[in-house]
Design a protein around this motif. Structure first.
Motif, PDB file in Angstrom:
ATOM      1  N   ASP A 170       0.861  -1.192   0.000  1.00 50.81           N
ATOM      2  CA  ASP A 170       0.000   0.000   0.000  1.00 50.81           C
ATOM      3  C   ASP A 170       0.894   1.239   0.000  1.00 50.81           C
ATOM      4  OD1 ASP A 170      -1.765   2.057   0.433  1.00 50.81           O
ATOM      5  OD2 ASP A 170      -2.567   1.269   2.313  1.00 50.81           O
ATOM      6  N   VAL A 171       1.127   1.807  -1.158  1.00 53.64           N
ATOM      7  CA  VAL A 171       2.087   2.907  -1.285  1.00 53.64           C
ATOM      8  C   VAL A 171       1.679   4.137  -0.485  1.00 53.64           C
ATOM      9  CG1 VAL A 171       3.062   2.170  -3.489  1.00 53.64           C
ATOM     10  CG2 VAL A 171       1.075   3.674  -3.475  1.00 53.64           C
ATOM     11  N   ALA A 172       0.396   4.302  -0.193  1.00 52.82           N
ATOM     12  CA  ALA A 172      -0.045   5.451   0.597  1.00 52.82           C
ATOM     13  C   ALA A 172       0.388   5.334   2.056  1.00 52.82           C
ATOM     14  CB  ALA A 172      -1.557   5.603   0.513  1.00 52.82           C
ATOM     15  N   ASN A 173       0.727   4.140   2.505  1.00 55.24           N
ATOM     16  CA  ASN A 173       1.072   3.943   3.911  1.00 55.24           C
ATOM     17  C   ASN A 173       2.514   3.508   4.149  1.00 55.24           C
ATOM     18  OD1 ASN A 173      -1.367   4.593   5.299  1.00 55.24           O
ATOM     19  ND2 ASN A 173      -2.271   2.824   4.276  1.00 55.24           N
ATOM     20  N   ILE A 174       3.367   3.599   3.123  1.00 54.97           N
ATOM     21  CA  ILE A 174       4.766   3.236   3.356  1.00 54.97           C
ATOM     22  C   ILE A 174       5.432   4.314   4.203  1.00 54.97           C
ATOM     23  CG2 ILE A 174       4.971   1.799   1.298  1.00 54.97           C
ATOM     24  CD1 ILE A 174       6.447   4.066  -0.081  1.00 54.97           C
ATOM     25  N   SER A 175       6.441   3.909   4.958  1.00 56.90           N
ATOM     26  CA  SER A 175       7.096   4.863   5.855  1.00 56.90           C
ATOM     27  C   SER A 175       8.555   5.133   5.496  1.00 56.90           C
ATOM     28  CB  SER A 175       7.004   4.369   7.306  1.00 56.90           C
ATOM     29  OG  SER A 175       7.606   3.104   7.434  1.00 56.90           O
ATOM     30  N   THR A 176       9.121   4.393   4.581  1.00 58.63           N
ATOM     31  CA  THR A 176      10.512   4.616   4.175  1.00 58.63           C
ATOM     32  C   THR A 176      10.636   5.985   3.515  1.00 58.63           C
ATOM     33  OG1 THR A 176      10.871   2.261   3.860  1.00 58.63           O
ATOM     34  CG2 THR A 176      12.394   3.739   2.737  1.00 58.63           C
ATOM     35  N   THR A 177      11.717   6.674   3.847  1.00 55.08           N
ATOM     36  CA  THR A 177      11.959   7.986   3.248  1.00 55.08           C
ATOM     37  C   THR A 177      13.301   7.984   2.536  1.00 55.08           C
ATOM     38  OG1 THR A 177      12.984   8.817   5.270  1.00 55.08           O
ATOM     39  CG2 THR A 177      10.614   9.207   5.012  1.00 55.08           C
TER      40      THR A 177
END
Length: 195
Positions: A170-177
């Motif tokens: 779910d790309v809207a909820n990824i946390s990697t920056t």
């Protein structure tokens, strides 16, 4: 044992058994046979072993590439001008790159999935199908010229690094920056990926 050329009733799509179709034509039937034969020779006999081992050998990527059979993993329309600059005018079986359409793509994917084992087919397809399109669509000419030839020739592989333990895909909820370094030459990546 039934012959491979004898269709099983209701198992094949009507267009493939010769019935008329407003979508599929003779080029699709020829392409299906090309894909079926190629995959039957280079992937099917080894798929279960590679699935068990958890890896598709490098030489398979090179074989698929040598016959321009990695390219059909790209959704239609293909990057025709780029392929032609690389000297690629046809896919296996004589299908011109400019004639490759969504139905040819569907035929290819269906033939890859006939294996009944997802790992080896996905290994060959995923990077091409999901990693390359953003580069083709949004990448600069310099970036495309630098990385696409090696990917198309099967010398390198690409991915999109989405899946995370807490967000899945779910790309809207990824946390990697990814934050550009002060010098502007690098990105500092912080986070965790699953695969």
């Amino acid at each position: 044992m039934a012959s491979q050329s004898m269709p099983v009733p209701f198992a094949e799509p009507p267009w493939l058994t010769g019935l008329p179709s407003p979508y599929y034509n003779e080029s699709h039937r020829k392409w299906q046979k090309t894909c079926h034969d190629f995959i039957g020779e280079h992937l099917l006999p080894y798929a279960l072993d590679w699935e068990t081992e958890g890896e598709v050998p490098d030489h398979v990527f090179k074989t698929f590439s040598k016959h321009n059979m990695l390219i059909p993993n790209l959704p239609a329309p293909l990057p025709i001008e780029f392929l032609k600059r690389m000297g690629i005018h046809e896919l296996k079986g004589g299908l011109k790159v400019e004639d490759f359409d969504y139905f040819h793509f569907s035929v290819y994917i269906n033939e890859m999935r006939r294996l009944g084992i997802s790992g080896p087919a996905s290994s060959l397809a995923t990077g091409m199908a999901y990693g390359m399109p953003p580069v083709i669509t949004y990448g600069s000419k310099e970036l495309q010229d630098r990385i696409l030839p090696e990917l198309i020739r099967g010398e390198k592989r690409i991915c999109i690094a989405i899946t995370e333990p807490d967000a899945g895909s779910d790309v809207a909820n990824i946390s990697t920056t990814a934050v550009k370094s002060e010098c502007g030459k690098y990105y500092n990546v912080s986070g965790e990926k699953k695969w």
